[in-house]
Structures are given as structure tokens and as C-alpha cells.
Design a protein around this motif. Structure first.
Motif, mmCIF file in Angstrom:
data_model
loop_
_atom_site.group_PDB
_atom_site.id
_atom_site.type_symbol
_atom_site.label_atom_id
_atom_site.label_comp_id
_atom_site.label_asym_id
_atom_site.label_seq_id
_atom_site.Cartn_x
_atom_site.Cartn_y
_atom_site.Cartn_z
ATOM 1 N N LYS A 120 43.192 46.914 32.109
ATOM 2 C CA LYS A 120 42.965 47.451 33.188
ATOM 3 C C LYS A 120 43.726 48.827 33.171
ATOM 4 C CE LYS A 120 42.066 43.745 36.422
ATOM 5 N NZ LYS A 120 42.131 42.604 35.668
ATOM 6 N N GLU A 126 37.268 48.795 39.699
ATOM 7 C CA GLU A 126 37.156 48.064 38.517
ATOM 8 C C GLU A 126 35.807 48.256 37.648
ATOM 9 O OE1 GLU A 126 38.548 43.694 37.069
ATOM 10 O OE2 GLU A 126 39.466 44.793 38.900
ATOM 11 N N ILE A 131 46.492 38.107 41.372
ATOM 12 C CA ILE A 131 46.556 39.616 42.023
ATOM 13 C C ILE A 131 47.411 39.431 43.579
ATOM 14 C CG2 ILE A 131 45.459 41.514 43.450
ATOM 15 C CD1 ILE A 131 43.063 41.011 41.542
ATOM 16 N N LYS A 166 48.520 43.788 39.760
ATOM 17 C CA LYS A 166 47.490 42.892 38.888
ATOM 18 C C LYS A 166 47.981 42.458 37.772
ATOM 19 C CE LYS A 166 43.696 45.726 40.894
ATOM 20 N NZ LYS A 166 42.338 46.151 40.559
#
Length: 306
Positions: free
Chosen positions: A104, A263, A157, A147
Motif C-alpha cells: 500500500k 486503493e 484496518i 492499515k
């Protein structure tokens, strides 16, 4: 007959749909776990050993999931995908796309670098610095999302809403990933999932969360939407930025009326999407993979004679 390896540890509904779609092109799909693959670097052997493919490598590889594990294990899994591509086997999505999206932190960096709207994000190891960032965000009137650096389906999360929540600020194996929480425009909790295949937005839905988490796996309801040019264009740009064959792009409309990319998923599920729209996602994925990389069309599939 062309043989396709579907990389997954949990074939389930998605594996069945893909197997059926490959069969329509006269291809046989077989499930493969990366945990069972290995390098076999000896004379007279295939350099990459895949169970069920002892005599020849697959004609193509469709990646439906990469297992978790230690750093060494994950590196090995990705190395297998990289090696297959170097050996001339089409890998869909390939190892590089998986690396860019499963992390991420790198996803956020690449989106921001490409000029795509994405929330302010911090990725760091220092716990004191992480707490200071969280305090500054709260004092500035913002909520914060914590996260896992690697994760999916909303697992792990947390939302940081007040100072006492800082006691729950935890790292993911020593790394903090903090992102400013985006409030959706209007009432309730929702976001948009746009499914992109080869630079085309093929379907979209609104995910209506029962809480601030909008993942279908966390109980969100799905609602079909027709993606606007702006929404589709943003999803396509995000997918191209991460150099993916296909992706599920999560986008929110904030309270100021602006879209922001949350995302980009390189192994997205589509069961929820198909429940609200008349699109066979597996067929479109297989059509793109076989047509673009192997030059196959449905008309060329062998006809079975009973």
C-alpha cells in the motif's frame, strides 16, 4: 490443448468461473499454489518447477492470489512470477504489478507521483513519529486510518478518531501506514469500485458500508452504477500507473465533490460486482488474456463432437 495455470490457494467461486471461461476457448485451466512451486536450476530440467507441469511450462498464468508469509517466502513467490515472465510465459497480472499494488505504501507513492488524487499518507517505522502525525491530524480536525501495509478485504484496518485511540495505534510488523480518512459526500458510508481490464472500465458499483468500512467482505451492500467519464478515467489512469492488466480500483467522492483514489487491487474479487450488473467478468478477463497474449479467439476453440 493450451494449458493455463490459475495461481490461487482458494479457487472457490472465482476459480470455477475462470475455469469455465477458459474451457470455452478449448483451454484447460489447473489450480496451482505458489507455495508448491520452486526453482530447479539443473541441466536438463525446466528452471521453474510447477506441480502438474513437469514436462512443459503453462501457456499462460492467471494470478488470483499470492500467499502471505515471511519476507523470504513472499520474495520467492514473486520471483517465481518474475521468472515465468522472463521465460516467455504470459503472467496476468505479472509480478511487477503485484509488487506495486500489494504494498500500500508503494501504491500511494506511485499514485501521488503520477498526479492522481489520493489522501495524504504516511509510511514509517518510528512509533513516536507515527503518534505525532496522528496527534497533528486529530488536532487539525481530521480522522486517520491505520492499515496493514499488506492486507485485503478490510482486515486489520482501524480508524483513529480521538486522542485515546492512539493507545490502539499499532504497526504492521514494525511499519506504520497512516492515511487521512475521507468522508463520503452526502449521507452514510460508501465508495465506488471500478473494474478495469486492459485500459477499459468494464463495470462499476457503489459499495454501501454498514460502517465506515466499505468492503463487501465486511458486509457492504452492492449497487450498480454507470461510471461517469471522470470516474472511469480516474480508474483507468490508476491502473495504467501501476502497469496492470486488470484491477479493481476503489474511489471515493469526498464532501467537497472531488474523487480520490483509495486503493488499487491487482487480484480483485468480482462476485459482488456480478451480483448487481449483467457483465461476465471472467469471460472478459479470459478473452483479454488469451487474445492479447496468445492470439486466441473464441471462434478458434475446438468443437466437441458427441
Amino acid at each position: 490443448m493450451r494449458r493455463i495455470a490459475i495461481v490461487t490457494d482458494d479457487p472457490g467461486w472465482h476459480g470455477k468461473r475462470l475455469t469455465q471461461a477458459f474451457a470455452e476457448y478449448g483451454c484447460r485451466a489447473e489450480y496451482v499454489s505458489l507455495t508448491e512451486c520452486r526453482f530447479a536450476l539443473a541441466s536438463g530440467r525446466l528452471p521453474v518447477w510447477i506441480p502438474g507441469f513437469d514436462q512443459a511450462l503453462p501457456d499462460a498464468v492467471f494470478v488470483r492470489g499470492v500467499p502471505g508469509g515471511s519476507l523470504e517466502e513472499v520474495v520467492l513467490y514473486l520471483d517465481i512470477l518474475h521468472a515465468l515472465k522472463l521465460l516467455g510465459v504470459p503472467v496476468y497480472n505479472d509480478g511487477r504489478a503485484i509488487e506495486r499494488s500489494v504494498d500500500k505504501g508503494m501504491t500511494s507513492f506511485l499514485l501521488q507521483r503520477a498526479g492522481l488524487p489520493t489522501p495524504p499518507t504516511w509510511v514509517l517505522r518510528d512509533p513516536e513519529a507515527a503518534r505525532r502525525i496522528a496527534e497533528n491530524e486529530l488536532q487539525g480536525g481530521h480522522l486517520l486510518i491505520s492499515k496493514p501495509l499488506f492486507g485485503s478485504q478490510g482486515e486489520g484496518i482501524r480508524r483513529i478518531e480521538k486522542m485515546t485511540d492512539l493507545f490502539w495505534l499499532t504497526s504492521s510488523r514494525g511499519v506504520y501506514y497512516l492515511q487521512r480518512f475521507v468522508h463520503a459526500a452526502g449521507e452514510g458510508y460508501y465508495d465506488h469500485r471500478v473494474f478495469v481490464i486492459n485500459g477499459r472500465a468494464v463495470a462499476a458499483m457503489r459499495r454501501l458500508g454498514k460502517s465506515w468500512l466499505n468492503n463487501v467482505a465486511q458486509g457492504a451492500d452492492c449497487e450498480w452504477i454507470e461510471a461517469s467519464d471522470e470516474l472511469a478515467g480516474l480508474a483507468i489512469r490508476a491502473t495504467r500507473t501501476l502497469e496492470m492488466d486488470y484491477a479493481g480500483v476503489d474511489i471515493m467522492l469526498d464532501r467537497d465533490g472531488h474523487y480520490t483514489v483509495i486503493e488499487v487491487n491487482s487480484v480483485p474479487a468480482w462476485k459482488g460486482l456480478e451480483s448487481v450488473c449483467d457483465v461476465n467478468v471472467a469471460e472478459l478477463l479470459v478473452e483479454d488474456l488469451l487474445g492479447r497474449y496468445l492470439g486466441l479467439s473464441r471462434s478458434e476453440a475446438p468443437v466437441e463432437v458427441s
